[in-house]
Design a protein around this motif. Structure first.
Motif, short mmCIF file in Angstrom:
data_model
loop_
_atom_site.label_atom_id
_atom_site.label_comp_id
_atom_site.label_asym_id
_atom_site.label_seq_id
_atom_site.Cartn_x
_atom_site.Cartn_y
_atom_site.Cartn_z
N CYS A 172 0.83 -1.21 0.00
CA CYS A 172 0.00 0.00 0.00
C CYS A 172 0.86 1.26 0.00
CB CYS A 172 -0.90 0.04 1.24
SG CYS A 172 -2.16 -1.24 1.32
N GLY A 173 0.28 2.32 -0.51
CA GLY A 173 0.93 3.62 -0.43
C GLY A 173 0.68 4.30 0.89
N HIS A 174 -0.48 4.03 1.50
CA HIS A 174 -0.85 4.70 2.75
C HIS A 174 -1.67 3.76 3.61
CE1 HIS A 174 -2.30 8.01 5.37
NE2 HIS A 174 -1.22 8.64 4.92
N PHE A 175 -1.39 3.78 4.91
CA PHE A 175 -2.08 2.90 5.85
C PHE A 175 -2.87 3.69 6.89
CE2 PHE A 175 1.33 0.44 4.10
CZ PHE A 175 0.98 -0.90 4.20
N GLY A 176 -2.97 5.00 6.71
CA GLY A 176 -3.53 5.87 7.75
C GLY A 176 -4.92 5.52 8.22
N ALA A 177 -5.82 5.13 7.30
CA ALA A 177 -7.20 4.85 7.67
C ALA A 177 -7.43 3.42 8.10
CB ALA A 177 -8.13 5.18 6.50
N MET A 178 -6.36 2.61 8.12
CA MET A 178 -6.45 1.19 8.47
C MET A 178 -6.04 1.04 9.93
SD MET A 178 -4.71 0.14 4.86
CE MET A 178 -4.74 -1.63 5.00
N MET A 179 -6.98 1.31 10.83
CA MET A 179 -6.67 1.58 12.22
C MET A 179 -6.01 0.43 12.98
SD MET A 179 -7.46 4.67 12.15
CE MET A 179 -7.33 5.15 13.87
N SER A 180 -6.54 -0.79 12.85
CA SER A 180 -5.92 -1.92 13.55
C SER A 180 -4.82 -2.55 12.72
CB SER A 180 -6.98 -2.97 13.93
OG SER A 180 -7.51 -3.60 12.79
N LYS A 220 -1.25 -1.29 13.22
CA LYS A 220 -0.66 -1.75 14.48
C LYS A 220 -0.14 -3.17 14.34
CE LYS A 220 -3.64 1.17 17.37
NZ LYS A 220 -4.70 1.17 18.41
N LEU A 221 -0.91 -4.02 13.65
CA LEU A 221 -0.48 -5.41 13.45
C LEU A 221 0.78 -5.48 12.59
CD1 LEU A 221 -3.97 -7.07 12.76
CD2 LEU A 221 -2.68 -7.03 14.90
N VAL A 222 0.91 -4.55 11.66
CA VAL A 222 2.11 -4.51 10.82
C VAL A 222 3.35 -4.39 11.68
CG1 VAL A 222 3.39 -3.08 9.17
CG2 VAL A 222 0.98 -3.60 8.75
N LEU A 223 3.29 -3.51 12.68
CA LEU A 223 4.45 -3.29 13.54
C LEU A 223 4.70 -4.44 14.50
CD1 LEU A 223 4.05 0.53 14.30
CD2 LEU A 223 5.47 -0.57 12.58
N GLU A 224 3.73 -5.36 14.59
CA GLU A 224 3.90 -6.57 15.41
C GLU A 224 4.38 -7.74 14.57
OE1 GLU A 224 0.10 -7.26 17.21
OE2 GLU A 224 0.12 -5.36 18.35
N ASP A 225 4.73 -7.49 13.31
CA ASP A 225 5.25 -8.52 12.39
C ASP A 225 4.25 -9.65 12.15
OD1 ASP A 225 7.63 -7.09 12.35
OD2 ASP A 225 8.56 -8.30 13.92
N ARG A 226 2.97 -9.31 12.11
CA ARG A 226 1.94 -10.34 11.93
C ARG A 226 1.88 -10.84 10.49
NH1 ARG A 226 -2.36 -9.92 15.72
NH2 ARG A 226 -3.57 -11.26 14.34
N PHE A 227 2.32 -10.04 9.54
CA PHE A 227 2.31 -10.41 8.12
C PHE A 227 3.23 -9.45 7.39
CE2 PHE A 227 -1.61 -8.20 9.40
CZ PHE A 227 -1.36 -6.95 8.87
N GLU A 228 3.53 -9.76 6.15
CA GLU A 228 4.37 -8.88 5.35
C GLU A 228 3.60 -7.61 4.99
OE1 GLU A 228 6.60 -10.66 2.04
OE2 GLU A 228 5.89 -12.60 2.77
N ALA A 229 4.30 -6.49 5.01
CA ALA A 229 3.68 -5.22 4.63
C ALA A 229 4.73 -4.33 3.98
CB ALA A 229 3.08 -4.52 5.85
N TYR A 230 4.38 -3.77 2.85
CA TYR A 230 5.30 -2.95 2.07
C TYR A 230 4.67 -1.60 1.78
CZ TYR A 230 7.45 -7.50 1.50
OH TYR A 230 8.02 -8.73 1.75
N ASN A 231 5.49 -0.56 1.90
CA ASN A 231 5.03 0.80 1.66
C ASN A 231 5.79 1.37 0.47
OD1 ASN A 231 5.28 3.99 3.39
ND2 ASN A 231 3.70 3.28 2.01
N LEU A 232 5.08 1.60 -0.62
CA LEU A 232 5.64 2.17 -1.85
C LEU A 232 4.97 3.52 -2.09
CD1 LEU A 232 6.22 -0.92 -2.11
CD2 LEU A 232 5.85 -0.67 -4.57
N PRO A 233 5.65 4.45 -2.76
CA PRO A 233 4.99 5.70 -3.10
C PRO A 233 3.69 5.45 -3.86
CG PRO A 233 7.33 5.88 -3.51
CD PRO A 233 7.06 4.44 -3.19
N ALA A 289 2.22 5.94 9.08
CA ALA A 289 1.02 6.06 8.24
C ALA A 289 1.36 5.65 6.81
CB ALA A 289 0.48 7.48 8.28
N GLY A 290 2.60 5.92 6.41
CA GLY A 290 3.00 5.59 5.05
C GLY A 290 3.32 6.84 4.26
#
Length: 505
Positions: free
Chosen positions: A82-90, A93-106, A395-396
């Protein structure tokens, strides 16, 4: 040939391991009913699983219990891009707990990579992202420790020029929100705030032999006018009719269904703020910054104004009459109106045009803006900016990297420090009543969102406007060029910095 289905029937088209692309923009135009149906199926069947989800601008609705939050939290998704995670409230938080892969691209680079896939290309070349965090020579796009896929962004050379090459996994499912479907399955976006990447997503999915699922508010008997049919029926597999969510009357101003002259922009903006319970606070710091930053506007400028403190720029541009002499833009594709913020960010009051998002980023990436006003979390001694990731939160990057990469004049609007900073202004003189406990000028930023090295090479004019002074980027670093009345340059600025800057009184 498309079929009319219930949301539960349509979601059965999704298989384990599919790569879903969602057409949305931060918190707006999400196909909420499709997400809810996917969650219902996952709760009942523990399927589909091992999903990858791609979205240029994110797909939350500012609510931990709705849209995709539930099935992501319960384990249906292995990877987010995703480019932005701001509106994805929970989810964030899970991303920072290493629950799954998450990538932030422009944001714009994802949009262009989707369009490239629609055209049969594996990915898209861009100069956006060079020398900032997403560059694999720096950090790369992975947000957490389990995000180690090095195929998404590569540094390459073509004809002696360096680029980043953005490559997405093959998209096999499209989840789209539209307004109406006619009897041929053509999809219109008449009551929508934007169309985003909708057409490119559908073209890419069909090229990959996948399934296109579209949620609409209604079916209509009258065929769509050809130019209004954003998605032709031949690209659609399933149409789901879902009762549209009720919108406050103020939000009708954002659909372009009636003309809103410039004189009424402010009135409608206030109505939307009231409807979303977002009212501007008596923010002395923001007002000082916004007033000074707005002085950089010139007649006929094409402009992008970020959210937060930069929004104050538009307030003072309106007061001076300059707002009627420039053209504002927003990343989702709107031009020539007044962008709104808060939960409806991405929509525009009185837009002259709203086109596909990839086209908007064509404009941004090639220096089509004259000036932009962006926020910042940190700035270092070299002038690099971190705007996308704070300590223990993110937020991204969103459209920030695309917007600032080549715009001739970049104005960062930021307080000198944060958390407790108190400022007063009387008779034009500014007094620092209390310094904040969190510095924003640091020796090294935690992550680079904006490269000062690239800006110098591009010949960009870069300003850093605070509530007490203005810095300008030079090849040697920051130069203090303005000290506001009432401010002591040594006590309030130079002694507060962890590095030396050029300054001539």
């Amino acid at each position: 040939m498309y079929e009319i289905m219930t949301s539960d029937e349509a979601i059965r088209l999704i298989r384990d391991g599919d790569c879903i692309c969602v057409n949305s923009f931060v918190g707006i135009e999400n196909p909420v009913e499709l997400h809810e149906a996917l969650y219902r199926r996952y709760q009942k069947m523990q399927s589909p699983t091992h999903l990858t989800i791609v979205s240029s601008a994110g797909f939350g609705v500012w609510d931990t219990e709705h849209n995709a939050e539930g099935y992501i939290r319960d384990g249906a998704v292995d990877r987010l891009i995703c480019g932005h995670f701001g509106a994805m409230m929970s989810t964030k938080k899970l991303v920072l707990e290493d629950r799954f892969e998450a990538y932030n691209l422009p944001l714009g680079c994802i949009s262009h990579a989707i369009r490239a896939q629609a055209g049969g290309l594996s990915g898209a070349l861009s100069k956006v992202g060079l020398d900032i965090f997403v560059d694999p020579r720096m950090e790369g796009p992975g947000i957490n420790r389990v995000s180690i896929d090095d195929s998404l962004v590569k540094h390459v050379e073509v004809d002696g020029e360096e680029f980043l090459y953005y490559k997405l996994p093959k998209i096999t499912i499209a989840l789209i929100k539209g307004t109406a479907a006619d009897h041929k399955g053509n999809i219109t976006f008449d009551d929508m705030f934007m169309s985003g990447d909708a057409l490119s997503i559908c073209q890419a999915v069909k090229a990959n032999r996948g399934k296109v699922i579209v949620q609409v508010d209604r079916l209509v008997d009258t065929p769509s006018r050809p130019r209004n049919a954003i998605i032709p029926g031949c690209l659609v597999d399933a149409i789901v009719v879902a009762e549209p969510q009720e919108r406050n009357e103020a939000y009708t101003a954002l659909t372009g269904s009636f003309e809103i002259p410039y004189e009424e922009w402010h009135t409608w903006s206030e109505k939307i703020d009231q409807a979303s319970e977002k009212m501007l606070k008596d923010n002395t710091i923001g007002k000082i910054i916004g007033r000074r930053a707005a002085k950089e506007l010139r007649v006929d400028d094409i402009v992008n104004i970020g959210i937060g403190i930069p929004e104050m720029v538009s307030r003072y541009a309106r007061k001076s009459g300059m707002l009627d002499m420039v053209t504002l833009t927003v990343e989702s594709g709107g031009i020539g109106g007044f962008p709104v913020s808060g939960e409806a960010f991405g929509a525009m009051i009185g837009a002259a045009s709203v086109y596909d998002m990839a086209n908007q980023f064509d404009l941004y990436d090639n220096g089509g803006l004259d000036i932009c006003f962006m926020g910042a979390l940190e700035v270092d001694q070299y002038g690099n900016i971190n705007a996308h990731r704070g300590p223990g939160a993110f937020a991204g990057i969103g459209g920030f990297a695309n917007i600032t990469a080549k715009t001739p004049t970049v104005v960062f609007c930021m307080s000198f420090n944060a958390k407790g900073l108190t400022v007063s202004q009387k008779s034009g003189e500014i007094t620092i009543e209390k310094e904040g406990s969190v510095p924003k000028f640091v020796e090294h930023v935690n992550s680079i969102s904006f490269s000062s090295k690239r800006a110098i090479e591009n010949g960009q004019k870069v300003l850093y406007v605070t509530e007490r002074c203005v810095f300008r980027l030079t090849p040697k670093g920051l130069k203090l060029i303005e000290v506001y009345p009432g401010i002591d340059a040594k006590r309030d600025i130079l002694d507060q910095l962890p590095f030396e800057v050029e300054y001539k009184q």
